[in-house]
Design a protein around this motif. Structure first.
Motif, PDB file in Angstrom:
ATOM      1  N   GLY A  43       0.827  -1.204   0.000  1.00 23.76           N
ATOM      2  CA  GLY A  43       0.000   0.000   0.000  1.00 23.76           C
ATOM      3  C   GLY A  43       0.858   1.249   0.000  1.00 23.76           C
ATOM      4  N   ILE A  44       0.704   2.054  -1.030  1.00 25.56           N
ATOM      5  CA  ILE A  44       1.452   3.306  -1.076  1.00 25.56           C
ATOM      6  C   ILE A  44       0.480   4.418  -0.726  1.00 25.56           C
ATOM      7  CG2 ILE A  44       2.910   4.805  -2.487  1.00 25.56           C
ATOM      8  CD1 ILE A  44       3.583   2.279  -4.116  1.00 25.56           C
ATOM      9  N   ALA A  45       0.579   4.848   0.494  1.00 25.97           N
ATOM     10  CA  ALA A  45      -0.403   5.810   0.999  1.00 25.97           C
ATOM     11  C   ALA A  45       0.153   6.504   2.220  1.00 25.97           C
ATOM     12  CB  ALA A  45      -1.694   5.095   1.362  1.00 25.97           C
ATOM     13  N   GLN A  46      -0.318   7.692   2.438  1.00 30.31           N
ATOM     14  CA  GLN A  46       0.091   8.451   3.604  1.00 30.31           C
ATOM     15  C   GLN A  46      -0.982   8.367   4.675  1.00 30.31           C
ATOM     16  OE1 GLN A  46       1.093  12.442   2.288  1.00 30.31           O
ATOM     17  NE2 GLN A  46       2.903  11.432   1.474  1.00 30.31           N
ATOM     18  N   THR A  47      -0.606   8.805   5.843  1.00 32.60           N
ATOM     19  CA  THR A  47      -1.618   8.914   6.883  1.00 32.60           C
ATOM     20  C   THR A  47      -2.597   9.986   6.472  1.00 32.60           C
ATOM     21  OG1 THR A  47       0.325   8.800   8.254  1.00 32.60           O
ATOM     22  CG2 THR A  47      -1.793   8.793   9.373  1.00 32.60           C
ATOM     23  N   GLN A 179       0.810 -13.864   5.738  1.00 30.72           N
ATOM     24  CA  GLN A 179       0.363 -12.793   4.831  1.00 30.72           C
ATOM     25  C   GLN A 179       1.039 -11.498   5.281  1.00 30.72           C
ATOM     26  OE1 GLN A 179      -3.814 -12.037   5.232  1.00 30.72           O
ATOM     27  NE2 GLN A 179      -3.922 -10.685   3.435  1.00 30.72           N
ATOM     28  N   THR A 180       1.472 -10.688   4.327  1.00 29.93           N
ATOM     29  CA  THR A 180       2.163  -9.443   4.692  1.00 29.93           C
ATOM     30  C   THR A 180       1.458  -8.232   4.082  1.00 29.93           C
ATOM     31  OG1 THR A 180       4.253 -10.663   4.695  1.00 29.93           O
ATOM     32  CG2 THR A 180       4.388  -8.261   4.725  1.00 29.93           C
ATOM     33  N   LEU A 181       1.203  -7.250   4.914  1.00 25.28           N
ATOM     34  CA  LEU A 181       0.673  -5.969   4.441  1.00 25.28           C
ATOM     35  C   LEU A 181       1.742  -4.922   4.707  1.00 25.28           C
ATOM     36  CD1 LEU A 181      -2.871  -6.176   6.090  1.00 25.28           C
ATOM     37  CD2 LEU A 181      -2.102  -7.205   3.932  1.00 25.28           C
ATOM     38  N   PHE A 182       2.102  -4.212   3.656  1.00 22.08           N
ATOM     39  CA  PHE A 182       3.247  -3.320   3.734  1.00 22.08           C
ATOM     40  C   PHE A 182       2.813  -1.923   3.308  1.00 22.08           C
ATOM     41  CE2 PHE A 182       7.155  -1.418   2.296  1.00 22.08           C
ATOM     42  CZ  PHE A 182       8.178  -2.021   3.009  1.00 22.08           C
ATOM     43  N   PHE A 183       2.983  -0.953   4.200  1.00 22.97           N
ATOM     44  CA  PHE A 183       2.549   0.401   3.866  1.00 22.97           C
ATOM     45  C   PHE A 183       3.716   1.373   3.903  1.00 22.97           C
ATOM     46  CE2 PHE A 183      -1.203  -1.754   5.373  1.00 22.97           C
ATOM     47  CZ  PHE A 183      -2.150  -1.383   4.433  1.00 22.97           C
ATOM     48  N   THR A 184       3.762   2.200   2.891  1.00 24.46           N
ATOM     49  CA  THR A 184       4.804   3.217   2.806  1.00 24.46           C
ATOM     50  C   THR A 184       4.253   4.421   2.056  1.00 24.46           C
ATOM     51  OG1 THR A 184       7.081   3.651   2.074  1.00 24.46           O
ATOM     52  CG2 THR A 184       5.755   2.210   0.680  1.00 24.46           C
ATOM     53  N   ALA A 185       4.775   5.599   2.368  1.00 20.65           N
ATOM     54  CA  ALA A 185       4.297   6.785   1.651  1.00 20.65           C
ATOM     55  C   ALA A 185       5.105   7.008   0.379  1.00 20.65           C
ATOM     56  CB  ALA A 185       4.379   8.014   2.554  1.00 20.65           C
ATOM     57  N   THR A 186       6.357   6.558   0.401  1.00 19.54           N
ATOM     58  CA  THR A 186       7.242   6.745  -0.752  1.00 19.54           C
ATOM     59  C   THR A 186       7.962   5.437  -1.039  1.00 19.54           C
ATOM     60  OG1 THR A 186       9.031   7.445   0.712  1.00 19.54           O
ATOM     61  CG2 THR A 186       7.664   9.188  -0.220  1.00 19.54           C
ATOM     62  N   MET A 187       8.601   5.362  -2.195  1.00 16.89           N
ATOM     63  CA  MET A 187       9.260   4.133  -2.627  1.00 16.89           C
ATOM     64  C   MET A 187      10.748   4.330  -2.928  1.00 16.89           C
ATOM     65  SD  MET A 187       8.103   1.212  -2.662  1.00 16.89           S
ATOM     66  CE  MET A 187       7.154  -0.043  -3.405  1.00 16.89           C
TER      67      MET A 187
END
Length: 476
Positions: A43-47, A179-187
Motif C-alpha cells: 500500500g502506497i499511501a500516507q496517513t 500474509q504481509t501488508l506493507f505500507f509506505t508513503a514513498t518508494m
DNA sequence: AAAAAAC
C-alpha cells in the motif's frame, strides 16, 4: 459506495457504522477485499488516507476464526513510533468493540510486566515498536512462529529511523507462509528492495497523497531575528493574532528547544503541552491526549509528531524552526488541513534559514508567500517574565540539565507554574551585560582580543582566572 | 543536523 460490498463481517460493519463512517476511503475500498482474500498488499499511501482502517477492519474480520495461543500472537503490526502504535491500538478498540479479541501493545518506556502478562494470556493482535518487540523475543517471552499476518506500517519512516535491520530480523522470525501488508508513503530504492524480499506476489494499491501542500493549507513565511527570544516573541504574536485558531502544533527541530519553548509559552499564559522523545512515556501520552481532547490549545513538538499522528482538527501549524529536511516540512504542515478542513501553516524564518526554505520551495514546486511581521499586540509585550522573578531559597543548580537561563533541559512535559524560575528568554542573547567580575579574576575579553559571544555565560565562566594567563614554561 | 527507538 458503502462498506457493505467489501466483504467485511457484520460485527465489523456494525462497529464502523457506530463510529459514524458510511463510505470507505479509496485505500480502504481498494485494499480491504485483497486483505480478506489473504493476498499480500503493498500500500502506497500516507496517513490521513484512512490507511489504518484499511488493515484494521479486514484483520478483525479474519481474526473471528481461530483462537490465540499463549505467547504466540496471531498477527503482528510494526510501527515506527510509540504514539503511532498506541493510535493503532485505539483503532482496534474502536472497531473491535463487538469482538472479544486480545490486543497487546509492546512499546518501550513502559513496564515489561504487564506486557508479559498479556502475552502469556495469548494475543490476537500484537502492536509493537521494533526495539521492544525484539527485546521480548530475546527474553523468550514471545514466539513469532504463529504469526499469520504481518503489517509493516510507515516503512519509509522506519527506513529514515534506521529500523530496517530490525525489520529484517523480525521478518525472519515470522513464518514464511504468513500474509504481509506493507505500507509506505514513498518508494525509495531501499524500500523497493525490502518489498521484493518480503512480499509474495503483492497487490499494489496506490492512492494519491491527500491534499496537503496545495489547496487545503494556507502557507506563509514570517521573518524573525535569529535569537531564540526573537523567535519566541514572533511566535506569541502569531498565535495571538491568528485568525480562526482553534488549536496549533508548534514544531521545533530539537528536543531541548521544545522543552524551552514550552516553558516560555506557559510563562506567557498560553495553554500548551510538550511532546518529544526524551519525555517519559506517560507524559507523552498525557500531552497528546490533552491536545486531542482540546484541553490545551498548543502542542509544542519535535518531529516525533510530524508524521502519521492523527489529530483530525488542527487549525494551525507553526514551524518555530525551519525543518532541516524539506520532507519534514511537508509532513509537519500535513498535520493541518486534514479531513476536508482547511488549515494554516506558518514558518518562522531567520537569516540563517534561506537555503532550507529554498529547498522546501523546490520540493513542493512553488514559492511560499512572505507574510508581514506580526505587529506587537501589546506595547508592554517583550520576552521578560510576566511577573517579577522570585528566586527560590536555593539558587538554581547549574547541573548538567540546567542551563544558564535557569531552565531545566527537560521537564517531561509537566506544566511548571511560572513563579520561581527565571525566564528562558529573559537574557538569552541580549548581548553583553554589565560585568561584575570577582576581584581575583580578570575579564576574559581583556585577556583575549575577542568580543564576548552573544550567548556566553553571564557569570564566572566568562572570566579567566589571572593565574591562567601567566606564561608557562614547557620543557621541550 | 536532528529526531526516533531497548534495557
Amino acid at each position: 459506495m458503502s462498506f457493505a460490498h467489501l466483504g467485511l463481517s457484520q460485527k465489523v460493519l456494525d462497529a464502523v457504522t457506530a463510529a459514524g463512517y458510511s463510505a470507505p476511503t479509496p485505500i480502504q475500498d481498494q485494499a480491504i477485499p485483497h486483505v480478506l482474500a489473504r493476498r499480500d498488499v503493498l500500500g502506497i499511501a500516507q496517513t490521513g488516507t484512512g490507511k489504518t482502517a484499511a488493515f484494521v477492519l479486514p484483520m478483525l474480520t479474519t481474526l473471528e476464526q481461530g483462537r490465540a495461543r499463549a505467547r504466540m500472537p496471531r498477527t503482528l503490526i510494526l510501527e515506527p513510533t510509540r504514539e503511532l502504535a498506541a493510535q493503532v491500538e485505539e483503532s482496534f478498540i474502536k472497531y473491535g468493540k463487538n469482538h472479544k479479541l486480545n490486543v497487546a501493545l509492546l512499546i518501550g518506556g513502559v513496564s515489561f510486566g504487564n506486557q508479559d502478562t498479556k502475552l502469556t494470556r495469548g494475543v490476537d493482535v500484537l502492536i509493537a515498536t521494533p526495539g521492544r518487540l525484539l527485546d521480548h523475543t530475546e527474553r523468550g517471552g514471545l514466539l513469532l512462529t504463529g504469526v499469520e499476518l504481518l503489517v509493516i506500517d510507515e516503512a519509509d519512516r522506519m527506513l529514515d529511523m534506521g529500523f530496517i535491520p530490525d525489520i529484517e530480523r523480525i521478518c525472519k522470525l515470522v513464518p514464511f507462509t504468513r500474509q504481509t501488508l506493507f505500507f509506505t508513503a514513498t518508494m525509495p530504492p531501499e524500500i523497493r528492495r525490502i518489498t521484493e524480499q518480503f512480499l509474495h506476489n503483492p497487490v499494489k494499491v496506490e492512492v494519491s497523497r491527500p491534499a496537503t501542500t496545495v489547496e487545503a493549507i494556507t502557507q506563509g513565511l514570517v521573518k524573525s531575528g535569529r535569537e531564540p527570544h526573537d523567535k519566541r516573541e514572533v511566535l506569541r504574536r502569531l498565535i495571538r493574532q491568528a485568525e480562526g485558531l482553534k488549536n496549533a502544533i508548534v514544531f521545533c527541530n530539537r528536543k531541548r528547544d521544545v522543552a524551552t519553548l514550552h516553558r516560555s509559552l506557559l510563562r506567557h499564559k498560553f495553554s500548551a503541552v510538550a511532546l518529544h522523545g526524551d519525555m517519559d512515556q506517560s507524559s507523552r501520552m498525557t500531552a497528546l491526549d490533552q491536545f486531542r481532547k482540546g484541553d490545551v490549545t498548543v502542542l509544542v513538538a519535535s518531529d516525533v509528531a510530524a508524521r502519521g499522528l492523527d489529530i483530525p482538527d488542527v487549525s494551525h501549524v507553526f514551524n518555530f524552526d525551519v525543518p532541516h529536511h524539506p520532507d519534514d516540512y511537508v509532513h509537519r504542515i500535513g498535520r493541518t488541513g486534514r479531513a476536508g478542513r482547511t488549515g494554516t501553516a506558518i514558518t518562522i524564518v531567520t537569516s540563517a534559514d534561506h537555503k532550507a526554505v529554498a529547498a522546501i520551495e523546490k520540493l513542493i514546486g512553488r514559492s511560499i508567500a512572505w507574510l508581514g511581521a506580526p505587529p506587537a499586540d501589546d506595547p508592554a509585550e517583550d520576552d521578560r517574565p510576566s511577573e517579577p522573578v522570585r528566586m527560590g531559597t536555593r539558587a538554581p543548580r547549574r547541573g548538567r540539565d540546567t542551563r544558564r537561563d535557569g531552565t531545566v533541559a527537560d521537564v517531561g512535559g509537566r506544566s511548571e507554574p511560572s513563579g520561581g524560575r527565571t525566564d528562558a528568554g529573559g537574557r538569552a542573547g541580549r548581548g553583553p551585560r554589565a560585568k561584575t567580575a570577582p576581584a581575583n579574576v580578570m575579564p576574559l575579553e581583556t585577556a583575549r582580543k575577542r568580543p564576548p559571544r552573544d550567548d556566553a555565560p553571564d557569570d564566572i565562566e566568562n572570566y579567566l582566572p589571572a593565574f591562567l594567563l601567566r606564561p608557562v614554561r614547557v620543557k621541550a
